[in-house]
Structures are given as C-alpha cells and as structure tokens.
Design an enzyme around this catalytic site. Structure first.
Site, PDB file in Angstrom:
ATOM      1  CE  LYS A   1       1.757 -17.823  -2.295  1.00 54.32           C
ATOM      2  NZ  LYS A   1       0.808 -19.211  -2.221  1.00 54.32           N
TER       3      LYS A   1
ATOM      4  CG  ASP B   1      -1.822 -20.556  -0.899  1.00 55.78           C
ATOM      5  OD1 ASP B   1      -1.505 -20.202   0.436  1.00 55.78           O
ATOM      6  OD2 ASP B   1      -1.329 -20.899  -1.745  1.00 55.78           O
TER       7      ASP B   1
ATOM      8  CG  ASP C   1     -13.668  -7.206   1.859  1.00 55.74           C
ATOM      9  OD1 ASP C   1     -13.735  -6.327   2.819  1.00 55.74           O
ATOM     10  OD2 ASP C   1     -14.039  -6.743   0.729  1.00 55.74           O
TER      11      ASP C   1
ATOM     12  CG  ASP D   1      -7.992  -4.675   1.507  1.00 59.49           C
ATOM     13  OD1 ASP D   1      -8.936  -4.333   2.213  1.00 59.49           O
ATOM     14  OD2 ASP D   1      -7.935  -4.950   0.346  1.00 59.49           O
TER      15      ASP D   1
ATOM     16  CE1 TYR E   1      -3.370  -2.752   0.921  1.00 59.79           C
ATOM     17  CE2 TYR E   1      -4.609  -0.810   1.006  1.00 59.79           C
ATOM     18  CZ  TYR E   1      -4.466  -2.147   1.001  1.00 59.79           C
ATOM     19  OH  TYR E   1      -5.877  -2.925   0.777  1.00 59.79           O
TER      20      TYR E   1
HETATM   21  C1  IPM Z   1     -10.461  -1.103   3.719  1.00 57.00           C
HETATM   22  C2  IPM Z   1     -10.549  -0.554   2.286  1.00 57.00           C
HETATM   23  C3  IPM Z   1      -9.494   0.011   1.912  1.00 57.00           C
HETATM   24  C4  IPM Z   1      -8.291  -0.652   2.121  1.00 57.00           C
HETATM   25  C5  IPM Z   1      -9.744   0.972   0.597  1.00 57.00           C
HETATM   26  C6  IPM Z   1     -10.862   1.861   0.540  1.00 57.00           C
HETATM   27  C7  IPM Z   1      -8.250   1.803   0.113  1.00 57.00           C
HETATM   28  O1  IPM Z   1     -10.605  -1.613   1.242  1.00 57.00           O
HETATM   29  O2  IPM Z   1     -10.491  -0.538   4.512  1.00 57.00           O
HETATM   30  O3  IPM Z   1     -10.439  -2.544   3.974  1.00 57.00           O
HETATM   31  O4  IPM Z   1      -7.793  -1.342   0.918  1.00 57.00           O
HETATM   32  O5  IPM Z   1      -7.491  -0.821   2.954  1.00 57.00           O
HETATM   33 MG    MG Z   2     -10.992  -3.628   1.910  1.00 57.24          MG
END
Ligand code: IPM
Ligand code: MG
Length: 378
Positions: free
Chosen positions: A213, A245, A273, A269, A163
């Site tokens: 990884k 993975d 999710d 990240d 990042y």
């Molecule tokens: C998160 C989001 C952010 C990230 C984006 C919006 C830059 O996906 O907070 O998880 O990747 O950190």
């Molecule tokens: Mg995210």
C-alpha cells in the site's frame, strides 16, 4: 560396487531406499476444537508412511493455544517453546475458540501461535493457492475464470509488521479511549523475505508481484525500495508491484495472472484467505513456515472451526497436505510428500468430499472416512 550394478534395477532401488530410512522428531500441537480431529488423522497418514518407507517418527506433544492456557495458564509457556526448538519440525492444526475469547489480547490462544512463530524464527510463510480441477465446481468464481487455472503462491512475511509492533489502548484526559497498533519493518527484515520471494519465483514461473500500500504507508515504500534493489540480482524474474486493494480485486477477477506474490504479514493473512476460497475450499490449503534452517512449522491456513468440532465433519486434507510440505521442506522426502499429494488427488478423483467442498453428485464423507480413503491410496 560391481555387485550393486549387477542387481536388477528394482532391487538396487530398494536397497537405496533402505539407506534413506530416517528418524525424525516431530513436534505435534493438537490445537483446539476441531484441530484435534485433523491432527489425529494426519498422524495416521504419517504413521502409514513411516511403515511404508521404514522411517521412524518420534512425536513430541507440545501444548500451545487454548490447550496450553487450560494446562498452564499461558498460551505458550517457555518449556513448550523449548520443546519445539528441539524438534526437526512441528506440525500444528489450529488454535482458538469461544472458550478463550474473553481473555485479554496477550493471553489469547492466537498469541501462543505468534510467539511460536517468533520464537522459532519463522519469518517466511508459504501459502499455495492452487485449484484442484476436481473442486472447480466448489469455487465461487465463474467457470470461465477457473478454466484459465489458478496456481500461485503467497510468500507472507510472518514475524514482523503490525502483528509484532506495539499494541496499546489508553484513555485520554477527556475519557475518550484510543488504541494504537504499530507496523514496524526494517530493511533487513524486508530483504530476507524479499529473497525468499525471488527464490520461490525462480523455482516457479519466474514472475514476482510485491503487494503493498505504497500510496499510503511508509513501510510499503521501504518494501518497494528494497525489492527493486533485490530485483537487480534476479534479472530472470519478471518483477512488478501492486496495491493490496487492487490485488484483492485481481484475485477474484483474474487469478491466472499471478505466479508468486510476496507481501507483509497482515496483507498476506488477508489475501491468503481470499486466495484459498477461490480454489474451492479453505479446508484444502496447507502452509509451511520456515526461517534460516530446515526446522519449520506446518499448519493448515484455516482456523479451529469450533462450530463443527467433535462432529467428524472437518476436512483433514489441509493438515495432511501440510504434513506433505513438512516431509518435503524439512526432511527432504520428496517421494513421501508426493505420495500424500497423489493420494489426495486420487480420493478427489474418486469423488470423496467433506462438507466444505461438497458439490452435486459427489460422495459426502466425514473426517475419518476421508482419511481412510486416502490411506487406501498409500
Ligand atoms: C493465520 C491465522 C493467524 C494469523 C491468527 C490465528 C493469529 O489467521 O495463520 O492466517 O493471523 O496469522
Ligand atoms: Mg489468517
């Protein structure tokens, strides 16, 4: 002193609470698209708690993301970062949307978020993945898997890695375009987040998994070296390592095996999710980002959901639960935080659901009505 002791228990508790009245400056980032709605509802909840406990919040509006691009032509102008640095904590919804999608990388709303995390020194991002039993029906996983429970937390490194490495796109002499994203980590950055991982595990089930990884990446091999070394300081923690993975697969197959996961920025990240989805809805997962002190940034892990913006459809609970984390971690207000969490539990028990977590037989409500139901529980 004696007089105090003579008071009925209820009264002395009350006077004690009175002494705990606090004044806090809260940075408020309204964000973009449907973020506006959830932040507005979260402030209603914070206002109700201020009233109940006699606290005083000073809200400092901060522009970041698309909102800041529209106002100032930059996703996080210095003066807005400065404001954030002068708050006790910052609350955020989410940023981004189609309006700003065509902009070059460095001017996109997301860049404002990254600059804010970096500028506030928030290297440690906690993302809990906990199934609310009431929402188990909304989880895409089989019941036999959710029945074993899901309750783990991802400790995501937030200010390093790919990042924040260099991003460049060049055109070679042959006219072929090439892009490069660098993923740097030094051992000090790894050690400080590794410590948060072990400390978090100590407060939970004393099991820590480093996700990496290491079969491919040098950075991952350095993470392993540093964490194996740190593990010696935490003999009580059952420490293991897992490839990312495999972890992605294990999160759907057997999430009950996890207690605390620590991982680098991008893996965190992606996995967070996935982890949120199996708990029923990404609209329910808050997060906290902290650095060395108590000044943190609190935001739901979901995005700004432009498709449903302005329709009173978005789930406000992840943002409201983020405010609960703020009360607990930045202000030390355990009772106030628990009020929110118990309130959320109660509205779910009552069957209130926003569209993202709707299941058969439940009571479908909008953003505002969900908050009304929660306020009634406070
Ligand atoms: C998160 C989001 C952010 C990230 C984006 C919006 C830059 O996906 O907070 O998880 O990747 O950190
Ligand atoms: Mg995210």
């Amino acid at each position: 002193m004696e007089l105090e002791l003579d008071k009925p228990a209820g009264l002395s508790r009350l006077s004690c609470r009175k002494d705990m009245r606090m004044k806090k400056k809260i940075g408020v980032i309204r964000g973009d698209c449907s973020s506006r709605e959830i932040v507005e509802q979260t402030l209603r909840v914070l206002d109700a708690l201020a009233k109940k406990y006699g606290h005083e919040w000073e809200y400092e509006p901060i522009a970041m993301g698309g909102d800041a691009i529209d106002q100032y032509g930059s996703p996080l102008p210095d003066h807005e970062l400065e404001k954030a640095l002068n708050c006790d904590a910052v609350l955020l919804g989410a940023v981004g949307g189609p309006k700003w999608e065509g902009l070059p990388g460095a001017q996109r709303p997301e860049k404002g978020l990254l600059a804010l995390r970096k500028g506030m020194g928030l290297f440690s991002n906690l993302r809990p993945a906990k199934i609310w039993p009431q929402l188990a029906d909304a989880s895409p996983l089989k019941k036999e898997i959710t029945d074993r429970g899901i309750d783990f937390v991802i400790v995501r490194e937030l200010t390093g890695g790919v990042y924040f490495g260099d991003h460049t796109t060049t055109v070679g002499e042959d006219g072929v375009k090439q892009a490069l994203d660098l993923m740097p980590y030094d051992e000090n950055e790894i050690r400080r987040i590794g410590k948060v991982g072990f400390e978090t595990a100590m407060k939970r089930g004393k099991k820590l998994t480093l996700v990496d990884k290491a079969n491919v990446l040098d950075t991952s091999r350095l993470w392993r070296e540093v964490l194996y070394d740190l593990a010696k300081e935490y003999p009580e923690v059952d420490f293991d390592v897992m490839f990312v993975d495999n972890c992605a697969m294990q999160i759907c197959k057997n999430p009950a095996q996890f207690d605390t996961i620590v991982t680098e920025n991008m893996f965190g990240d992606i996995l967070s999710d996935e982890a949120s989805e199996i708990t029923g809805s990404i609209g329910m997962i808050p997060s906290s980002s902290l650095g060395e002190g108590t000044r943190g940034l609190y935001e739901p892990i979901h995005g700004s959901a432009p498709d449903i913006a302005g329709k009173n459809l978005v789930n406000p609970l992840a943002c409201i639960l983020s405010a609960a984390m703020m009360l607990r971690y930045s202000f030390g207000m355990e009772q106030e935080a628990a009020d929110i969490e118990n309130g959320v539990e109660a509205v779910l028990n009552d069957g209130f659901r926003t569209a993202d977590m709707m299941s058969e037989g439940m009571n479908l409500v909008g953003t505002r009505e969900m908050t009304d139901a929660l306020l009634a529980k406070l």
